[in-house]
Design a protein around this motif. Structure first.
Motif, short mmCIF file in Angstrom:
data_model
loop_
_atom_site.label_atom_id
_atom_site.label_comp_id
_atom_site.label_asym_id
_atom_site.label_seq_id
_atom_site.Cartn_x
_atom_site.Cartn_y
_atom_site.Cartn_z
N ARG A 22 1.07 -1.60 -0.50
CA ARG A 22 0.15 -0.40 -0.09
C ARG A 22 1.13 1.12 0.18
O ARG A 22 0.75 2.55 -0.92
CB ARG A 22 -1.15 -0.47 1.51
N GLU A 26 1.37 4.25 -2.64
CA GLU A 26 1.33 5.63 -2.36
C GLU A 26 1.96 6.21 -3.29
O GLU A 26 2.25 7.10 -3.79
CB GLU A 26 0.21 6.05 -1.49
N ALA A 46 -9.12 -1.73 -2.10
CA ALA A 46 -10.56 -0.84 -2.43
C ALA A 46 -9.85 0.42 -0.93
O ALA A 46 -9.92 1.92 -2.11
CB ALA A 46 -11.99 -0.89 -1.20
N HIS A 47 -9.32 0.28 -0.17
CA HIS A 47 -8.49 1.10 0.52
C HIS A 47 -7.05 1.75 -0.27
O HIS A 47 -7.06 2.92 -0.15
CB HIS A 47 -7.59 0.30 1.93
N SER A 49 -6.73 1.70 -3.70
CA SER A 49 -6.89 1.89 -4.20
C SER A 49 -7.48 3.54 -3.93
O SER A 49 -7.56 4.75 -4.10
CB SER A 49 -8.59 1.68 -5.06
N ALA A 50 -8.21 4.12 -2.70
CA ALA A 50 -8.79 5.07 -2.17
C ALA A 50 -7.14 6.12 -1.84
O ALA A 50 -6.99 7.18 -1.98
CB ALA A 50 -9.97 5.34 -0.49
N LEU A 51 -6.25 5.13 -1.39
CA LEU A 51 -5.69 6.10 -0.95
C LEU A 51 -4.37 6.82 -2.47
O LEU A 51 -3.67 7.60 -2.31
CB LEU A 51 -3.79 4.99 -0.39
N ARG A 53 -5.35 7.73 -5.10
CA ARG A 53 -6.65 8.73 -5.41
C ARG A 53 -6.84 9.75 -4.85
O ARG A 53 -5.69 10.91 -5.16
CB ARG A 53 -7.79 8.47 -5.80
N ALA A 54 -6.09 9.36 -2.75
CA ALA A 54 -5.93 10.50 -2.21
C ALA A 54 -4.79 11.90 -2.53
O ALA A 54 -4.70 12.88 -1.75
CB ALA A 54 -6.18 10.45 -0.95
N GLU A 59 -6.97 6.99 -11.06
CA GLU A 59 -7.43 5.71 -10.73
C GLU A 59 -6.51 4.50 -11.66
O GLU A 59 -6.54 4.25 -12.14
CB GLU A 59 -8.82 5.61 -11.09
#
Length: 75
Positions: A22, A26, A46-47, A49-51, A53-54, A59
């Motif tokens: 992860r 990032e 999903a976590h 993926s969200a990081l 994008r953050a 995507e």
């Protein structure tokens, strides 16, 4: 640190939902790489993926498969 030193590059990260995987996703995304996140635990991706994008990354492509299993890689 934000930069585009990896802009236009694709990074394939296995074990992408683990702590180290992860963090790699990032960091690589922060430097402009497009991410392919691979892990057998789809719900945890999903976590990741969200990081991505953050930090401003595009995507990521998320692949829920076990890279250590030949049958999964053949798909």
């Amino acid at each position: 640190m934000t930069g585009s030193s990896l802009a236009g590059r694709v990074a394939i990260v296995t074990s992408a939902s683990s702590c180290i995987g992860r963090a790699c996703c990032e960091t690589l995304a922060r430097h402009g790489a497009r991410i392919v996140a691979v892990d057998g635990y789809h719900s945890l991706l999903a976590h990741t993926s969200a990081l991505v994008r953050a930090v401003g990354g595009a995507e990521p492509l998320v692949l829920a498969l076990d890279a250590t299993r030949e049958a999964h890689m053949a798909e």
